[in-house]
Design a protein around this motif. Structure first.
Motif, PDB file in Angstrom:
ATOM      1  N   VAL A   1       2.900   2.801   2.971  1.00 31.59           N
ATOM      2  CA  VAL A   1       2.040   2.774   4.140  1.00 31.59           C
ATOM      3  C   VAL A   1       2.189   1.450   4.877  1.00 31.59           C
ATOM      4  O   VAL A   1       2.440   1.417   6.080  1.00 31.59           O
TER       5      VAL A   1
ATOM      6  N   LYS B   1       0.842  -1.190   0.000  1.00 32.10           N
ATOM      7  CA  LYS B   1       0.000   0.000   0.000  1.00 32.10           C
ATOM      8  C   LYS B   1       0.882   1.247   0.000  1.00 32.10           C
ATOM      9  O   LYS B   1       1.789   1.380   0.843  1.00 32.10           O
TER      10      LYS B   1
ATOM     11  N   GLU C   1      -6.085   8.862  -3.119  1.00 34.27           N
ATOM     12  CA  GLU C   1      -4.891   9.137  -2.317  1.00 34.27           C
ATOM     13  C   GLU C   1      -3.950   7.950  -2.144  1.00 34.27           C
ATOM     14  O   GLU C   1      -2.881   8.099  -1.548  1.00 34.27           O
ATOM     15  N   SER C   2      -4.349   6.769  -2.636  1.00 36.75           N
ATOM     16  CA  SER C   2      -3.484   5.607  -2.408  1.00 36.75           C
ATOM     17  C   SER C   2      -3.698   4.528  -3.459  1.00 36.75           C
ATOM     18  O   SER C   2      -4.683   4.550  -4.202  1.00 36.75           O
TER      19      SER C   2
ATOM     20  N   LYS D   1       0.705   5.621  -0.482  1.00 36.17           N
ATOM     21  CA  LYS D   1      -0.120   6.824  -0.607  1.00 36.17           C
ATOM     22  C   LYS D   1       0.691   7.883  -1.341  1.00 36.17           C
ATOM     23  O   LYS D   1       1.930   7.876  -1.310  1.00 36.17           O
TER      24      LYS D   1
ATOM     25  N   ARG E   1       2.479  10.127  -6.994  1.00 35.34           N
ATOM     26  CA  ARG E   1       1.515   9.166  -7.533  1.00 35.34           C
ATOM     27  C   ARG E   1       1.964   8.657  -8.903  1.00 35.34           C
ATOM     28  O   ARG E   1       1.963   7.457  -9.176  1.00 35.34           O
TER      29      ARG E   1
END
Length: 183
Positions: free
Chosen positions: A166, A112, A140-141, A114, A120
């Motif tokens: 994350v 995961k 956002e992730s 973010k 991104r």
């Protein structure tokens, strides 16, 4: 007053210049309650480390499971682990897949990450380069699914840290011998 000395680890018992090696052991066992506890107990009772552990039934009719263990130590320690596993009652076969040099190892990870904007975009580019699939996305992730050799997954995770790592979930190593014969 000095603290009591902890018992020596088998890793420290090796000669100072002994090379620590990582080995993948495939253990064919009866699929019955308590077998995994016995195998893990062997490792913990002797101070051996398990870096990765996977277990699954591989022959339903015969009630057999395969335990794949990634462990490390000096060559003498690996030999000792191998022989001690062979002596356990529910164990049918122990194979050091690392020594056979004819095996494949893979691991699955979900990672995961973010991030927004450039982070991104960069995460998506890295995922493409590592052939990671997007299995979930929000604004956002991302959650990436990645299958490969453990060191490749380590590299991907290390690259994602500065972007916004994350959390990570990994299956552990699954391994099998190559060629037409079983292990």
């Amino acid at each position: 007053m000095n603290a009591p000395a902890s018992p020596p680890s088998p890793y420290s018992a090796a000669a100072p210049n002994a090379k620590v090696e990582s080995h993948t052991l495939s253990v064919l066992v009866d699929n019955e309650p308590g077998v995994l506890a016995r195998v893990v107990g062997l490792f913990s009772g002797r101070g051996y480390n398990i870096e990765s552990l996977t277990v699954a039934e591989v022959a339903h009719a015969e009630h057999l499971s395969r335990i794949t263990i990634l462990t490390s130590g000096a060559p003498e320690t690996i030999d000792q682990i191998h022989h001690q596993l062979e002596r356990l009652v529910p164990v049918h076969q122990v194979t050091d897949l690392t020594m056979s040099m004819r095996s494949l190892e893979r691991e699955l990870a979900m990672v995961k990450v973010k991030g927004r904007g450039e982070h991104r975009t960069f995460a998506l580019q890295l995922a493409e380069a590592f052939r990671a699939r997007i299995v979930d996305a929000t604004t956002e992730s991302f959650i990436f699914e990645l299958t490969g050799k453990p060191h490749k997954i380590d590299e991907f995770i290390d690259l994602m840290r500065p972007i916004g790592l994350v959390e990570v979930s990994r299956t552990g190593v699954a391994a099998i011998s190559r060629g037409p014969d079983p292990i």
